[in-house]
Design a protein around this motif. Sequence first.
Motif, PDB file in Angstrom:
ATOM      1  N   GLN A  25      43.841  88.964  76.841  1.00  0.00           N
ATOM      2  CA  GLN A  25      44.272  87.820  77.634  1.00  0.00           C
ATOM      3  C   GLN A  25      43.038  87.165  78.227  1.00  0.00           C
ATOM      4  O   GLN A  25      42.191  87.829  78.826  1.00  0.00           O
ATOM      5  N   LEU A  26      42.919  85.843  78.045  1.00  0.00           N
ATOM      6  CA  LEU A  26      41.792  85.061  78.548  1.00  0.00           C
ATOM      7  C   LEU A  26      42.296  83.909  79.388  1.00  0.00           C
ATOM      8  O   LEU A  26      43.422  83.455  79.219  1.00  0.00           O
ATOM      9  N   THR A  27      41.424  83.413  80.254  1.00  0.00           N
ATOM     10  CA  THR A  27      41.682  82.165  80.955  1.00  0.00           C
ATOM     11  C   THR A  27      40.567  81.209  80.580  1.00  0.00           C
ATOM     12  O   THR A  27      39.396  81.476  80.851  1.00  0.00           O
ATOM     13  N   MET A  33      45.946  82.544  78.335  1.00  0.00           N
ATOM     14  CA  MET A  33      46.469  82.666  76.972  1.00  0.00           C
ATOM     15  C   MET A  33      46.179  84.041  76.398  1.00  0.00           C
ATOM     16  O   MET A  33      45.293  84.744  76.864  1.00  0.00           O
ATOM     17  N   GLN A  34      46.974  84.401  75.407  1.00  0.00           N
ATOM     18  CA  GLN A  34      46.769  85.634  74.659  1.00  0.00           C
ATOM     19  C   GLN A  34      46.073  85.248  73.362  1.00  0.00           C
ATOM     20  O   GLN A  34      46.517  84.333  72.659  1.00  0.00           O
ATOM     21  N   ALA A  43      37.848  83.341  69.213  1.00  0.00           N
ATOM     22  CA  ALA A  43      39.164  83.979  69.169  1.00  0.00           C
ATOM     23  C   ALA A  43      40.189  82.972  68.689  1.00  0.00           C
ATOM     24  O   ALA A  43      40.012  81.768  68.828  1.00  0.00           O
ATOM     25  N   SER A  44      41.270  83.477  68.108  1.00  0.00           N
ATOM     26  CA  SER A  44      42.381  82.652  67.654  1.00  0.00           C
ATOM     27  C   SER A  44      43.506  82.759  68.680  1.00  0.00           C
ATOM     28  O   SER A  44      43.870  83.858  69.097  1.00  0.00           O
ATOM     29  N   ILE A  45      44.035  81.624  69.089  1.00  0.00           N
ATOM     30  CA  ILE A  45      45.094  81.616  70.106  1.00  0.00           C
ATOM     31  C   ILE A  45      46.398  82.129  69.499  1.00  0.00           C
ATOM     32  O   ILE A  45      46.843  81.651  68.461  1.00  0.00           O
ATOM     33  N   ILE A  46      47.002  83.105  70.157  1.00  0.00           N
ATOM     34  CA  ILE A  46      48.314  83.625  69.754  1.00  0.00           C
ATOM     35  C   ILE A  46      49.397  82.880  70.513  1.00  0.00           C
ATOM     36  O   ILE A  46      50.351  82.382  69.926  1.00  0.00           O
ATOM     37  N   ILE A  67      39.103  79.146  69.443  1.00  0.00           N
ATOM     38  CA  ILE A  67      38.412  78.724  70.653  1.00  0.00           C
ATOM     39  C   ILE A  67      37.111  79.502  70.788  1.00  0.00           C
ATOM     40  O   ILE A  67      36.965  80.594  70.249  1.00  0.00           O
ATOM     41  N   GLU A  68      36.177  78.906  71.502  1.00  0.00           N
ATOM     42  CA  GLU A  68      34.910  79.551  71.841  1.00  0.00           C
ATOM     43  C   GLU A  68      35.006  80.042  73.285  1.00  0.00           C
ATOM     44  O   GLU A  68      35.564  79.368  74.139  1.00  0.00           O
ATOM     45  N   PHE A  69      34.463  81.215  73.566  1.00  0.00           N
ATOM     46  CA  PHE A  69      34.450  81.734  74.939  1.00  0.00           C
ATOM     47  C   PHE A  69      33.197  82.562  75.156  1.00  0.00           C
ATOM     48  O   PHE A  69      32.554  82.992  74.211  1.00  0.00           O
ATOM     49  N   GLN A  70      32.847  82.730  76.407  1.00  0.00           N
ATOM     50  CA  GLN A  70      31.706  83.542  76.779  1.00  0.00           C
ATOM     51  C   GLN A  70      32.226  84.880  77.316  1.00  0.00           C
ATOM     52  O   GLN A  70      32.959  84.893  78.300  1.00  0.00           O
ATOM     53  N   PRO A  71      31.868  85.992  76.667  1.00  0.00           N
ATOM     54  CA  PRO A  71      32.337  87.287  77.164  1.00  0.00           C
ATOM     55  C   PRO A  71      31.732  87.619  78.523  1.00  0.00           C
ATOM     56  O   PRO A  71      30.584  87.283  78.809  1.00  0.00           O
ATOM     57  N   VAL A  72      32.518  88.243  79.387  1.00  0.00           N
ATOM     58  CA  VAL A  72      32.059  88.670  80.699  1.00  0.00           C
ATOM     59  C   VAL A  72      31.557  90.096  80.568  1.00  0.00           C
ATOM     60  O   VAL A  72      32.265  90.974  80.084  1.00  0.00           O
TER      61      VAL A  72
END
Length: 73
Positions: A25-27, A33-34, A43-46, A67-72
């Motif tokens: 789960q990401l914001t 979104m999952q 990641a691919s949006i589910i 989508i592109e995201f930055q891992p924490v």
Amino acid sequence: MIHYTVLPLEVVLEGIEQMEDTSIQLTVNGITMQVQPINATQASIIRITSCNPQHYLNPQYSPGRIIEFQPVI
């Protein structure tokens, strides 16, 4: 979901214990979104799990989009 079949329940659910859920789960931009990770930054949006109905109307965040995201860390 309802699944109608002539197969016994044991056959339909065979192997379900070995299934691994790798979704996270990401914001992103305030939209929860999952997603299914592809690599470390994509990641691919589910599905969208946000409570705001306007988030569901944004085609940029429709299921299946990458989508592109930055891992924490």
